[in-house]
Structure formats: C-alpha cells, structure tokens
Design a protein around this motif. Structure first.
Motif, PDB file in Angstrom:
ATOM      1  N   GLY A 248       0.800  -1.225   0.000  1.00 37.04           N
ATOM      2  CA  GLY A 248       0.000   0.000   0.000  1.00 37.04           C
ATOM      3  C   GLY A 248       0.827   1.265   0.000  1.00 37.04           C
ATOM      4  O   GLY A 248       0.363   2.332   0.438  1.00 37.04           O
ATOM      5  N   ILE A 249       2.046   1.200  -0.499  1.00 37.51           N
ATOM      6  CA  ILE A 249       2.917   2.382  -0.545  1.00 37.51           C
ATOM      7  C   ILE A 249       2.404   3.325  -1.640  1.00 37.51           C
ATOM      8  O   ILE A 249       2.280   2.926  -2.793  1.00 37.51           O
ATOM      9  CB  ILE A 249       4.382   1.986  -0.818  1.00 37.51           C
ATOM     10  N   PRO A 250       2.120   4.576  -1.286  1.00 37.34           N
ATOM     11  CA  PRO A 250       1.616   5.536  -2.290  1.00 37.34           C
ATOM     12  C   PRO A 250       2.741   6.070  -3.175  1.00 37.34           C
ATOM     13  O   PRO A 250       3.916   5.829  -2.914  1.00 37.34           O
ATOM     14  CB  PRO A 250       1.035   6.658  -1.430  1.00 37.34           C
ATOM     15  N   LEU A 251       2.364   6.820  -4.183  1.00 29.46           N
ATOM     16  CA  LEU A 251       3.363   7.463  -5.027  1.00 29.46           C
ATOM     17  C   LEU A 251       4.201   8.423  -4.192  1.00 29.46           C
ATOM     18  O   LEU A 251       3.695   9.101  -3.295  1.00 29.46           O
ATOM     19  CB  LEU A 251       2.696   8.218  -6.177  1.00 29.46           C
ATOM     20  N   PHE A 252       5.488   8.464  -4.485  1.00 31.74           N
ATOM     21  CA  PHE A 252       6.423   9.312  -3.760  1.00 31.74           C
ATOM     22  C   PHE A 252       6.010  10.776  -3.863  1.00 31.74           C
ATOM     23  O   PHE A 252       5.828  11.305  -4.958  1.00 31.74           O
ATOM     24  CB  PHE A 252       7.822   9.112  -4.356  1.00 31.74           C
ATOM     25  N   ASP A 253       5.844  11.420  -2.703  1.00 32.33           N
ATOM     26  CA  ASP A 253       5.422  12.814  -2.665  1.00 32.33           C
ATOM     27  C   ASP A 253       5.896  13.437  -1.358  1.00 32.33           C
ATOM     28  O   ASP A 253       5.236  13.315  -0.320  1.00 32.33           O
ATOM     29  CB  ASP A 253       3.901  12.915  -2.793  1.00 32.33           C
ATOM     30  N   MET A 254       7.040  14.093  -1.404  1.00 29.67           N
ATOM     31  CA  MET A 254       7.598  14.710  -0.198  1.00 29.67           C
ATOM     32  C   MET A 254       6.892  16.002   0.187  1.00 29.67           C
ATOM     33  O   MET A 254       7.194  16.591   1.219  1.00 29.67           O
ATOM     34  CB  MET A 254       9.100  14.963  -0.381  1.00 29.67           C
TER      35      MET A 254
END
Length: 191
Positions: free
Chosen positions: A45-51
C-alpha cells in the motif's frame, strides 16, 4: 541478525517466481539462525512518492522502519522493459524520509541482489538496483544472481528452484551473512 527480503514484484501468488524465491530465502536464512522479514511490495500500500505531503503516510513510516531494522537486505525484482518495476523504485525513493537521521537512508546495510528475466537481460535489473543501493549508502554485494526465468525451476517440478539457482542463492546468502558477521566483529573483509 535480521534480514529483510524485499519482494519487488507485483505478483501475490505463493507459487509465482517471486513467491518461490522469497520462500527459498526465508528457509535458508532461518536455517542459519537469521531472523527474516518479507516486505511484499504487492501488499504494501505504498503511495506514489510525494515529499510535499504534510505528513508521511503511516505505511511509508512502517516500511522505512522495517528497512532500517534489518542488518541484511535481499532485493528481488523481475525485469520489466529494461529495468526493475517502477513501484519498486518508488518504494525505495520514500527512504528520503530518513535523510535527516544521523545515519540516513540505508547507511552500511548489506544488500544482495536478485533479478529474473525471460531472456539474458536480468543483469540490467541488477545494475539498476546496484546503483540505487549505492545511492542509498548501502553496500551491494559484488556477487549477485541474474536469472534466466526458463531455467529457474526443475523441469519436472515448477515449484522447486533448480539446483543451478539454489546453489547461487546459497552462495549469495553465505556471502551476505559472513560479511555482516565479520563487519560486526570489526574484522576486515575481502571478497
């Protein structure tokens, strides 16, 4: 000693190549007395990378902690269109949340690399993972296992790893475990 098996495939079936390879690694590591943890990307369930998010997602925090807690890493990836799956890279990109720690990313973690492909191109995935591991300050082992998928299993048993590849997996595990033990003892290690 604790090892994490990072299954970078999106397959969920236990009888898939990634499931069987993960299972093999778990059995071999446990026989050496090494605690194991499997991180299945397909179930993460890791979402798209978004810092830019106000808060780091809990799934990402948990993933990062599991990666940091492990002494040894084994990264398993299929080769898709010349590289590892994008979702696998996305997952590793999230380790950016550790950038401000005293030992950021995967500093000094030992990483064993395995990639499989339908043809002879699995080394492209190994090279990609090697570059990523080094960028994350980890130590990828100089021995890796590129796999020609059609040779991965016994001809008469599609759920059993071939002798050829089980010997390679055993060598990778042995090198990783030996390197980590010697590193912990502060002894020089030469491969």
């Amino acid at each position: 000693m604790k090892a994490i098996i990072f299954n970078g495939s999106s397959e969920r079936r236990a009888e898939s190549a990634s499931g069987l390879i993960s299972g093999y690694f778990v059995e071999q590591l446990k026989s050496l007395g090494i605690q194991t943890d499997i991180f299945n990307l397909a179930d993460s369930g890791i979402p798209l990378f978004d810092m830019s998010l106000a808060e780091t997602p809990l799934t990402v925090q948990r993933m990062a902690q599991r990666f940091l807690d492990a002494d040894l890493h084994f990264w398993l990836a299929p080769l898709y269109h010349g590289s590892i799956p994008g979702v696998m890279k996305n997952c590793l990109d999230w380790l950016e949340i550790t950038a401000n720690r005293y030992e950021p990313y995967l500093t000094d973690k030992t990483v064993g690399l395995v990639c499989w492909a339908e043809g002879l191109q699995a080394m492209q995935g190994i090279n990609t993972m090697d570059a990523i591991a080094k960028s994350l300050r980890a130590w990828p082992l100089p021995f890796s296992v590129p796999i020609i998928r059609s040779s991965l299993f016994h001809n008469d048993n599609r759920t059993m790893i071939s002798d050829f590849y089980s010997e390679k997996f055993d060598k990778l595990i042995s090198i990783a475990a030996t390197k980590k033990i010697e590193k912990q003892d502060n002894k020089p290690f030469i491969i």
